[in-house]
Structures are given as C-alpha cells and as structure tokens.
Design a protein around this motif. Structure first.
Motif, PDB file in Angstrom:
ATOM      1  N   ASN A 102       6.161  20.768  11.639  1.00 23.93           N
ATOM      2  CA  ASN A 102       7.539  20.994  12.086  1.00 23.93           C
ATOM      3  C   ASN A 102       7.896  20.154  13.316  1.00 23.93           C
ATOM      4  OD1 ASN A 102       8.136  22.994  10.083  1.00 23.93           O
ATOM      5  ND2 ASN A 102       6.932  24.464  11.269  1.00 23.93           N
ATOM      6  N   ASP A 103       7.613  18.856  13.232  1.00 18.90           N
ATOM      7  CA  ASP A 103       7.903  17.963  14.349  1.00 18.90           C
ATOM      8  C   ASP A 103       8.770  16.810  13.835  1.00 18.90           C
ATOM      9  OD1 ASP A 103       7.767  15.934  16.384  1.00 18.90           O
ATOM     10  OD2 ASP A 103       6.041  16.973  17.218  1.00 18.90           O
ATOM     11  N   PRO A 104      10.061  16.773  14.189  1.00 20.40           N
ATOM     12  CA  PRO A 104      10.944  15.703  13.688  1.00 20.40           C
ATOM     13  C   PRO A 104      10.486  14.307  14.104  1.00 20.40           C
ATOM     14  CG  PRO A 104      12.224  17.508  14.623  1.00 20.40           C
ATOM     15  CD  PRO A 104      10.792  17.758  14.986  1.00 20.40           C
ATOM     16  N   VAL A 105       9.926  14.173  15.304  1.00 25.21           N
ATOM     17  CA  VAL A 105       9.457  12.857  15.741  1.00 25.21           C
ATOM     18  C   VAL A 105       8.322  12.369  14.850  1.00 25.21           C
ATOM     19  CG1 VAL A 105       8.449  11.553  17.649  1.00 25.21           C
ATOM     20  CG2 VAL A 105      10.171  13.310  18.113  1.00 25.21           C
ATOM     21  N   LEU A 106       7.393  13.260  14.528  1.00 23.24           N
ATOM     22  CA  LEU A 106       6.301  12.903  13.627  1.00 23.24           C
ATOM     23  C   LEU A 106       6.828  12.546  12.246  1.00 23.24           C
ATOM     24  CD1 LEU A 106       3.273  12.653  13.078  1.00 23.24           C
ATOM     25  CD2 LEU A 106       3.229  15.104  12.592  1.00 23.24           C
ATOM     26  N   ASP A 107       7.831  13.265  11.767  1.00 19.98           N
ATOM     27  CA  ASP A 107       8.423  12.951  10.463  1.00 19.98           C
ATOM     28  C   ASP A 107       8.970  11.527  10.448  1.00 19.98           C
ATOM     29  OD1 ASP A 107       7.802  15.520   9.756  1.00 19.98           O
ATOM     30  OD2 ASP A 107       9.835  16.302   9.998  1.00 19.98           O
ATOM     31  N   GLY A 108       9.686  11.152  11.516  1.00 21.82           N
ATOM     32  CA  GLY A 108      10.236   9.801  11.583  1.00 21.82           C
ATOM     33  C   GLY A 108       9.164   8.731  11.640  1.00 21.82           C
ATOM     34  N   LEU A 109       8.095   8.991  12.373  1.00 19.95           N
ATOM     35  CA  LEU A 109       7.008   8.019  12.452  1.00 19.95           C
ATOM     36  C   LEU A 109       6.323   7.857  11.096  1.00 19.95           C
ATOM     37  CD1 LEU A 109       5.462   9.066  15.877  1.00 19.95           C
ATOM     38  CD2 LEU A 109       6.751   6.976  15.401  1.00 19.95           C
ATOM     39  N   MET A 110       6.174   8.939  10.352  1.00 17.69           N
ATOM     40  CA  MET A 110       5.548   8.857   9.036  1.00 17.69           C
ATOM     41  C   MET A 110       6.362   7.985   8.087  1.00 17.69           C
ATOM     42  SD  MET A 110       2.620  10.327   8.745  1.00 17.69           S
ATOM     43  CE  MET A 110       1.553  11.549   9.546  1.00 17.69           C
ATOM     44  N   ARG A 111       7.663   8.058   8.173  1.00 17.93           N
ATOM     45  CA  ARG A 111       8.505   7.201   7.330  1.00 17.93           C
ATOM     46  C   ARG A 111       8.305   5.731   7.672  1.00 17.93           C
ATOM     47  NH1 ARG A 111      12.135  11.628   8.026  1.00 17.93           N
ATOM     48  NH2 ARG A 111      13.079  10.639   9.849  1.00 17.93           N
ATOM     49  N   ARG A 112       8.068   5.444   8.912  1.00 22.69           N
ATOM     50  CA  ARG A 112       7.843   4.053   9.308  1.00 22.69           C
ATOM     51  C   ARG A 112       6.485   3.555   8.841  1.00 22.69           C
ATOM     52  NH1 ARG A 112       9.638   3.503  15.536  1.00 22.69           N
ATOM     53  NH2 ARG A 112       9.115   1.330  15.058  1.00 22.69           N
ATOM     54  N   VAL A 113       5.503   4.432   8.774  1.00 26.86           N
ATOM     55  CA  VAL A 113       4.193   4.037   8.242  1.00 26.86           C
ATOM     56  C   VAL A 113       4.328   3.551   6.809  1.00 26.86           C
ATOM     57  CG1 VAL A 113       1.977   4.964   7.465  1.00 26.86           C
ATOM     58  CG2 VAL A 113       2.775   5.464   9.749  1.00 26.86           C
ATOM     59  N   GLU A 114       5.113   4.268   6.012  1.00 27.99           N
ATOM     60  CA  GLU A 114       5.283   3.906   4.606  1.00 27.99           C
ATOM     61  C   GLU A 114       5.854   2.506   4.449  1.00 27.99           C
ATOM     62  OE1 GLU A 114       5.131   4.539   0.502  1.00 27.99           O
ATOM     63  OE2 GLU A 114       4.385   5.847   2.094  1.00 27.99           O
ATOM     64  N   VAL A 115       6.690   2.088   5.404  1.00 25.53           N
ATOM     65  CA  VAL A 115       7.388   0.809   5.271  1.00 25.53           C
ATOM     66  C   VAL A 115       6.655  -0.325   5.975  1.00 25.53           C
ATOM     67  CG1 VAL A 115       9.547  -0.404   5.780  1.00 25.53           C
ATOM     68  CG2 VAL A 115       9.604   1.979   5.031  1.00 25.53           C
ATOM     69  N   ASP A 116       6.108  -0.070   7.158  1.00 26.29           N
ATOM     70  CA  ASP A 116       5.671  -1.155   8.035  1.00 26.29           C
ATOM     71  C   ASP A 116       4.171  -1.220   8.303  1.00 26.29           C
ATOM     72  OD1 ASP A 116       8.324  -2.043   8.402  1.00 26.29           O
ATOM     73  OD2 ASP A 116       8.660  -0.523   9.939  1.00 26.29           O
ATOM     74  N   ASN A 117       3.385  -0.255   7.855  1.00 26.19           N
ATOM     75  CA  ASN A 117       1.952  -0.302   8.139  1.00 26.19           C
ATOM     76  C   ASN A 117       1.304  -1.466   7.398  1.00 26.19           C
ATOM     77  OD1 ASN A 117      -1.020   0.660   7.294  1.00 26.19           O
ATOM     78  ND2 ASN A 117      -0.490   1.543   9.264  1.00 26.19           N
ATOM     79  N   GLN A 118       0.620  -2.337   8.131  1.00 30.41           N
ATOM     80  CA  GLN A 118       0.075  -3.554   7.532  1.00 30.41           C
ATOM     81  C   GLN A 118      -1.142  -3.287   6.642  1.00 30.41           C
ATOM     82  OE1 GLN A 118       1.741  -6.515   7.792  1.00 30.41           O
ATOM     83  NE2 GLN A 118       3.220  -5.133   8.764  1.00 30.41           N
ATOM     84  N   SER A 119      -1.950  -2.315   6.990  1.00 32.03           N
ATOM     85  CA  SER A 119      -3.076  -1.967   6.121  1.00 32.03           C
ATOM     86  C   SER A 119      -2.574  -1.454   4.780  1.00 32.03           C
ATOM     87  CB  SER A 119      -3.952  -0.906   6.796  1.00 32.03           C
ATOM     88  OG  SER A 119      -4.522  -1.413   7.988  1.00 32.03           O
ATOM     89  N   LEU A 120      -1.486  -0.717   4.806  1.00 36.95           N
ATOM     90  CA  LEU A 120      -0.897  -0.221   3.565  1.00 36.95           C
ATOM     91  C   LEU A 120      -0.308  -1.360   2.745  1.00 36.95           C
ATOM     92  CD1 LEU A 120      -0.632   2.525   2.278  1.00 36.95           C
ATOM     93  CD2 LEU A 120       1.613   2.758   3.324  1.00 36.95           C
ATOM     94  N   LYS A 121       0.286  -2.331   3.397  1.00 30.76           N
ATOM     95  CA  LYS A 121       0.790  -3.505   2.685  1.00 30.76           C
ATOM     96  C   LYS A 121      -0.345  -4.271   2.013  1.00 30.76           C
ATOM     97  CE  LYS A 121       4.911  -4.337   5.532  1.00 30.76           C
ATOM     98  NZ  LYS A 121       5.905  -4.269   4.438  1.00 30.76           N
ATOM     99  N   ALA A 122      -1.490  -4.379   2.696  1.00 32.62           N
ATOM    100  CA  ALA A 122      -2.643  -5.065   2.105  1.00 32.62           C
ATOM    101  C   ALA A 122      -3.150  -4.312   0.874  1.00 32.62           C
ATOM    102  CB  ALA A 122      -3.761  -5.208   3.139  1.00 32.62           C
ATOM    103  N   ALA A 123      -3.185  -2.989   0.945  1.00 36.91           N
ATOM    104  CA  ALA A 123      -3.620  -2.194  -0.204  1.00 36.91           C
ATOM    105  C   ALA A 123      -2.644  -2.336  -1.363  1.00 36.91           C
ATOM    106  CB  ALA A 123      -3.773  -0.732   0.201  1.00 36.91           C
ATOM    107  N   GLU A 124      -1.355  -2.422  -1.052  1.00 35.76           N
ATOM    108  CA  GLU A 124      -0.356  -2.590  -2.111  1.00 35.76           C
ATOM    109  C   GLU A 124      -0.487  -3.955  -2.770  1.00 35.76           C
ATOM    110  OE1 GLU A 124       3.243  -3.759  -4.074  1.00 35.76           O
ATOM    111  OE2 GLU A 124       2.609  -4.607  -2.153  1.00 35.76           O
ATOM    112  N   ALA A 125      -0.801  -4.982  -1.979  1.00 35.97           N
ATOM    113  CA  ALA A 125      -1.029  -6.317  -2.547  1.00 35.97           C
ATOM    114  C   ALA A 125      -2.277  -6.328  -3.422  1.00 35.97           C
ATOM    115  CB  ALA A 125      -1.152  -7.354  -1.429  1.00 35.97           C
ATOM    116  N   ALA A 126      -3.305  -5.596  -3.023  1.00 35.29           N
ATOM    117  CA  ALA A 126      -4.512  -5.494  -3.853  1.00 35.29           C
ATOM    118  C   ALA A 126      -4.194  -4.810  -5.180  1.00 35.29           C
ATOM    119  CB  ALA A 126      -5.604  -4.722  -3.101  1.00 35.29           C
ATOM    120  N   TYR A 127      -3.303  -3.828  -5.153  1.00 38.98           N
ATOM    121  CA  TYR A 127      -2.898  -3.177  -6.400  1.00 38.98           C
ATOM    122  C   TYR A 127      -2.188  -4.167  -7.319  1.00 38.98           C
ATOM    123  CZ  TYR A 127      -0.155  -0.351  -9.609  1.00 38.98           C
ATOM    124  OH  TYR A 127       0.434   0.157 -10.747  1.00 38.98           O
TER     125      TYR A 127
END
Length: 498
Positions: free
Chosen positions: A81-106
């Motif tokens: 129940n933390d709005p700030v944490l919710d907003g940061l999680m949305r940014r991880v989905e879009v901008d996290n570079q490790s996640l982008k690398a995993a998506e490219a591997a897929y």
C-alpha cells in the motif's frame, strides 16, 4: 505414352506415400516430465493452506503446465500500500536495462524457433543473367577451336545471351530430425519466456528490497533526530543544575558527549541512504545524478501472506518453469543426435533456359529440366555419433537433476521466509514491549535526576538503552518487511487478492 505416364504417376505417388509414412516417425525418446518431490503442506506455515487463485484446468495426467507469465501479471507489491513504490515498479517494467536484455534474449529464442520451423519447407531459388560475347580482332580467321564457339565467334558480331533458371530442393524429415529440432527450439523459447518472467520478478524484488531499506533509513534518521532533541533537553538540565551547584561539570560534559555522538551517527546514516537511493535509480533505468526521492516515513505495514498449497509453487515459479522446459529441450536433443544414424535424403529439381532474344527466354523449345534425389550416409566416423548420443543423454539427466534441485531450493526458500515471518513476528512483540519499558525507565530516571536522587550516569544508561531498543525494534520491522518481499518472490509473485 499414356500408359507410361500413368505408370510414372503411380510410382511417384507410391514414393510420396512412403516418404509421408517415414516422415511420421521421429527417432529419440518422447518427452515425459520427470517427477519431483512435492510436500502436501508447508512445514513452517502452521495453518491450513489457502488457495487464493483459481488454478488452470488440469491435464489428463493431473499435471498443470507452468505459467511463467503469471508473475508478470501479478502486481504483488501492492500489498504494501505504497503509491511511491507502485510508481517505481511501473518504471522498472519500462526502463530496467537487465529486463531489456532478458527481453532481447527472448526475441533471439523466438527467431531460432522460427528458423528451425523453416526446415519443414522446400528451398526455392530463381536465377537469371545476361552475357555479351564477341571475338577479339578482325577478319574471318578461324582456328581449330573457333568453329565450336558462339554465334559471335562464328560471325564476328558480339551477341547477347540471356539465361534464366528455377531450382528447388527439399530434405524430407524422414527421421524426425527437423521435428526434434523444432521441439528443442520451442522448449528453449518457453524457457526463455520463463527466464524473462524470472528477470522481471527479480528486478521487482530488488527494487522492493532497496525501497524498504531506503525508507528504514529515513525512519532511523527521524528516530535519531528525536533522540538528539531529547538529549539536548537532558544537556540543558545538566547545565542548569551545574549552574546552581547541584551537578558536576562532568555531568555537563557527559551529556554533551552523548549529543555529539548521536549527531555523528545521524551524519553517517546519510551514506546508507544515498547508496539505497542510487540503487533504486539504477533499477528504474536512470543515472543516480538525475534521480531523487523525498524523505518520507515508513508507512508500509507488514502484510500477512498465505503461501497456498506447495503444488501451486510448480506453476508460479518462473525458474521452475525454465528448468522444466530445459529438460524438454535436452530430451529433444537426444532425438537430433540419434537421427545422425540414418541417411540424409535430398530431393531436387531445376528448369533452365537460354536465348539470344529476351522474349524467347519465356518460350521453352530449348528449356532443360532435371529432377533428382541424393542419399548420403556416414559409414564410419570413429564413434562420433555414439559419443554425441551419450552426451545428449547425459545432458538430459543433468537437466533432470537440476530441475529437481530447483524445486527443492524453491521449497527451501519458501520455508525459510515462512519461518522468518513467524519468528520475527514473535520477536517484534517482545521488542515492542522492551521499547515501552525502556521509555518508561528513561522518563523515571530523568525525573529522579532532576530531583537530585540519581547521578547523570543513570540517565545516560537509560537513554542509551531506550535508543538501542528503538533501533532494534526498527531493525526487526525492516527484517519483517524484507522477509515479506522475499516470501512473495519465493512464491513466484503472489497475487494481491489474498
């Protein structure tokens, strides 16, 4: 002529039927998911398991395939129940570079799967060209080799020759090598999808962990500031008592030392806070210099997380899904290796034509067609194929052991965090009571010092104990929140509607 054509058509039909029957075969073992030890309940849960999400429909064999995308669809962090944490999680989905690398591997795995599937189809090619040729020199001289040349060499006038051709080749999948290759690459694609889900869950858990630690640093900062304010009041009391001769100068120095020492702790806390803030910046894909979070109290309450039934863990954990798909991939590789024992068959055909006038190229008086088949079989390779099959079988057995170890490790992680939650809750209750008693002791001791019935050393001891107990209570709260994050991650991203 009709009889000959009909006979050839029947022979061609028979050959195609035989190829179709052979293509229905696939060498190598068919994949069956090995078993893994699954307990009926969690040892550390201490309650009847609660199923908080409708599971997928079971297959005929009673097993439900893993769903690595489930962790992606579950915003499990909303339990805090933390709005700030919710907003940061949305940014991880879009901008996290490790996640982008995993998506490219897929996407790489998807391309390999499509590439393997193309082996089912024939290869068609078309070619064309133009040549202009003429004799070097003049006159009607001829040599013994010139009489067999082109029209240009016979008449001395340069001539342009056009040619075109069609070609086709097809390697029928008689032994299932291509099917096993497609099976292997499809399993690899599914494992890559699970790896992507695991990378997403890991990045989310790292962010939640760093955020909790960041907010705990803010909370400890506020705690130290309150302690410093209280110590300054004690320092003022010591100075006043020294001024009227009821306290020694040592009391004043002791009180001032306590204030300065606590201020030093407050300054040092800035290092930890800055490091946690930098870690959050990197996780959301930003440079630390361009990122900042305003101080705020630790508002998150420790959520109660029912773990569900252990069998559901096999469906929710993306690393288990990846390990299971890697077994399927390794199993298919056995069939690919065994197909090397059988001959390779390639069917080919071509149609070519040439003309000196471009429109005549489409006419077929001089077209040449050809059809054929090639069969190749290795007779002796010094044991290479045998060794390859044994290698692939060993790789499969290794993947089975790794899968079972992944399952065991997953259950261990859940049990660890369930135990941590249970024990830390008990510790928190005891520690909160200790804080209450320490604060009361501090209040009474300070009043008695004002009355002159206790030395300042007693005040120092009581205040130090109170601050220590409050810091311990905050540390326990941090541990409980981090255990909740780890439990949610261990469960594969628990849905928030429990």
């Amino acid at each position: 002529m009709t009889t000959i054509i009909g006979r050839r058509a029947r022979l061609l039909g028979t050959a195609l039927s035989a190829l179709t029957l052979l293509s229905a075969c696939a060498v190598g073992p068919d994949y069956e998911r090995p078993s893994a030890a699954v307990p009926p309940t969690y040892k550390e849960a201490g309650i009847t398991p609660v199923v908080f999400a409708a599971p997928p429909a079971p297959r005929d064999d009673g097993w439900r395939p893993a769903a690595p995308g489930q962790a992606e669809a579950s915003p499990w962090w909303t339990v805090f129940n933390d709005p700030v944490l919710d907003g940061l999680m949305r940014r991880v989905e879009v901008d996290n570079q490790s996640l982008k690398a995993a998506e490219a591997a897929y996407r790489q795995a998807k391309a390999l799967s499509d590439q393997a599937r193309s082996g089912f189809f024939p290869v068609l090619s078309i070619s064309g060209g133009a040549d202009r040729a003429g004799r070097v020199g003049s006159g009607n001289r001829s040599t013994s080799g010139a009489s067999s040349g082109t029209a240009a060499s016979r008449g001395g006038t340069p001539v342009t020759t056009y040619d075109a051709g069609l070609g086709a080749s097809w390697a029928p999948d008689l032994w299932g090598r291509i099917r096993r290759s497609v099976e292997s690459n499809d399993a690899n694609l599914q494992a890559s999808a699970a790896d992507l889900a695991a990378a997403r869950l890991s990045a989310q858990a790292q962010l939640a962990t760093a955020y909790v630690q960041f907010r705990v640093a803010d909370e400890r900062k506020a705690l130290l500031e309150r302690a410093i304010a209280a110590y300054r009041q004690s320092l003022e009391i010591a100075r006043n008592r020294h001024a009227v001769g009821t306290a020694t100068l040592a009391d004043v120095f002791t009180a001032e030392t306590q204030v300065r020492s606590t201020e030093s702790q407050l300054v040092a806390l800035g290092v930890q806070r800055a490091q946690f803030e930098h870690a959050i910046a990197v996780l959301v894909g930003q440079a630390p210099a361009a990122f900042a979070l305003a101080p705020a109290p630790l508002a998150a309450a420790v959520p109660a997380i029912p773990p569900g039934v252990p069998s559901a863990l096999l469906e929710r954990r993306p690393d288990i899904a990846a390990a299971e798909r890697q077994m399927a991939q390794a199993n298919a590789q056995i069939g690919i290796a065994e197909s090397a024992w059988y001959p390779d068959v390639v069917l080919s055909g071509s149609l070519t034509n040439s003309a000196t006038i471009l429109p005549q190229l489409l006419q077929a008086p001089t077209a040449i067609w050809a059809v054929g088949a090639q069969v190749a079989q290795t007779l002796f390779d010094g044991g290479t194929r045998t060794a390859e099959v044994e290698l692939r079988r060993a790789v499969f057995e290794q993947s089975v052991a790794q899968y079972r170890q992944t399952v065991l490790t997953a259950f261990q992680e859940v049990e660890d965090q369930l135990a941590a939650q249970r024990i830390l809750a008990q510790q928190a209750a005891v520690q909160d009571d200790a804080v209450r008693l320490a604060r009361e002791a501090e209040r009474l001791t300070l009043n008695q010092y004002r009355a002159g019935t206790l030395p300042y050393s007693s005040v120092l001891t009581a205040q130090t104990a109170a601050l220590s107990d409050e810091e311990s209570a905050l540390a326990v709260r941090q541990s409980r929140l981090l255990a909740a994050v780890s439990l949610l991650q261990a469960l594969g991203g628990t849905p928030p509607d429990f």
